[in-house]
Design a protein around this motif. Sequence first.
Motif, short mmCIF file in Angstrom:
data_model
loop_
_atom_site.label_atom_id
_atom_site.label_comp_id
_atom_site.label_asym_id
_atom_site.label_seq_id
_atom_site.Cartn_x
_atom_site.Cartn_y
_atom_site.Cartn_z
N LEU A 187 37.48 29.73 28.32
CA LEU A 187 38.62 29.06 27.50
C LEU A 187 39.24 30.34 26.54
N PRO A 188 40.56 30.30 26.59
CA PRO A 188 41.24 31.03 25.82
C PRO A 188 41.20 30.72 24.06
N GLU A 189 40.42 31.37 23.48
CA GLU A 189 40.20 31.03 21.87
C GLU A 189 41.53 30.61 21.18
N GLU A 190 42.49 31.67 21.41
CA GLU A 190 43.81 31.29 20.34
C GLU A 190 44.59 30.19 20.83
N ARG A 191 44.48 29.53 22.04
CA ARG A 191 44.97 28.12 22.16
C ARG A 191 44.38 27.08 21.98
N LEU A 192 43.19 27.06 21.40
CA LEU A 192 42.33 25.92 21.33
C LEU A 192 42.79 25.49 19.95
N SER A 193 42.52 23.75 19.68
CA SER A 193 42.95 23.41 18.39
C SER A 193 42.14 23.94 17.24
N GLU A 194 42.46 23.78 16.05
CA GLU A 194 41.82 24.49 15.00
C GLU A 194 40.41 24.15 15.06
N ASP A 195 40.03 22.61 15.05
CA ASP A 195 38.71 22.41 15.06
C ASP A 195 37.87 22.95 16.24
N SER A 196 38.23 23.16 17.36
CA SER A 196 37.54 23.63 18.74
C SER A 196 37.56 25.19 18.33
N LYS A 197 38.57 25.85 17.59
CA LYS A 197 38.31 27.42 17.30
C LYS A 197 37.24 27.38 16.56
N LYS A 198 36.78 26.77 15.74
CA LYS A 198 35.70 26.89 14.93
C LYS A 198 34.46 26.58 15.67
#
Length: 422
Positions: A187-198
């Motif tokens: 998964l590309p972290e920078e393209r995830l939603s804010e919640d999923s980044k956490k």
Amino acid sequence: MTSPKGTFDILPSSDEPWQQSHLWRFFEEKVYSAADLYGFEEIRTPLFERTELFTRGVGDSSDIVSKEMYTFDDKGGRSMTLRPEMTASVMRAFIEHRLDQKASLHRLFYMGPMFRYDRPQAGRYRQFHQLGVEIIGSKNPLYDVEMIDFAFSIYEKLGLSHLHLFINSVGDPAARKAFSAALKEYLPEERLSEDSKKRYHTNTLRILDSKDPQDQALLEGAPTLADFLSSASQDHLQTVIAHLKELGHTATIHPRLVRGLDYYNETVFEITGGGEQAQNAICGGGRYDGLLKTLGGPDLPGVGFATGIERVLQMLLAQNKAPLKKTLMTVFLIALGDSSKELCFKLLKELHSHDIAATMDYSGKKIKDQLKIASDRGCRYALIIGDEELASGLAELKELATRESQKISWKNLAAVLKGVLS
Ligand code: AMP
């Protein structure tokens, strides 16, 4: 004043049909009869617990603990939390009362309110109610099966149909670790939603739960847990599915089902209804073999589920399976005049003492108005006593549905009525 946002009242005659108390009682009666049949015993625990129980038992990184708990300091400065779910409370009680020394296997169930500071919407409340079960003491997959079958037996007793069972395995800790690493790499972290980044850092698996369309798109083609399961975990899952099938339950494997709580291992499952409620699960659960130990108890495995009572009742209404309110009252006593009122007041107690459901109106309304109240209450009979009946010792017993009347002795009323009723 209104009830707090996200809460509701359950009333004898609510405008919102699923909030009518007779329906809640109907549900509870079905649960008790199914529990007796399967041998599940009831457990009741406090509505609040030390906050630490949930942070340790449910997990810091879960939405429930990180966003949704009703936490407050009591007057002694101790942090308390209204229970957001009950598995952790059951485990606490199990450890505190050393239930492991009383039997090797426990089948427990509970019903009651849970509290989550969630965004209120259809099917989502801040005080909601769950029926849940926990089977503690065995890793045997047949308990996973029995528990799911128990849930279905309740839905069947209620009259629900068109339910779908989705199942998955989240494997053992080693599989989850390897899968998390693979998912992170994919998964590309920078393209995830804010919640999923956490979640990417705290609990990568939970990204699979995300409802965000962008996250969902990124997950297309991602590795699945199935690729990382040990052969023991695969066997466990297949045994569960095969035995469910034997009992007539078709389980569909849902490779991204992980569920919101941190404590699951091996089997996880959800039950949903068809139609509009499809996205709203009515039941979810799974196996949690390490949880008791994490909370300082014996190293005993467990498996459990919780079903949302509001959603079940809403589905019952949507499927036109909700029962009509039952007539519970047998007799409505109607006194015409002060002397007969005194007599009726005593007769009322006599009927209650003999287990005959009876009520009366003390206001001295006209007979016509009292008969209307009796009909509205769904009473079967009205027993009318005025001056004449007082003198003769014979009261008028009127069957409200047929309007037929007969004279019966009010002396020894309970025995006479029992004769009429039989
Ligand atoms: P959970 O404890 O989150 O696994 O939820 C188990 C079941 O409880 C769900 O399938 C729902 O039926 C019900 N549930 C969970 N949260 C809520 C809520 N906020 N309002 C109503 N029902 C809920």
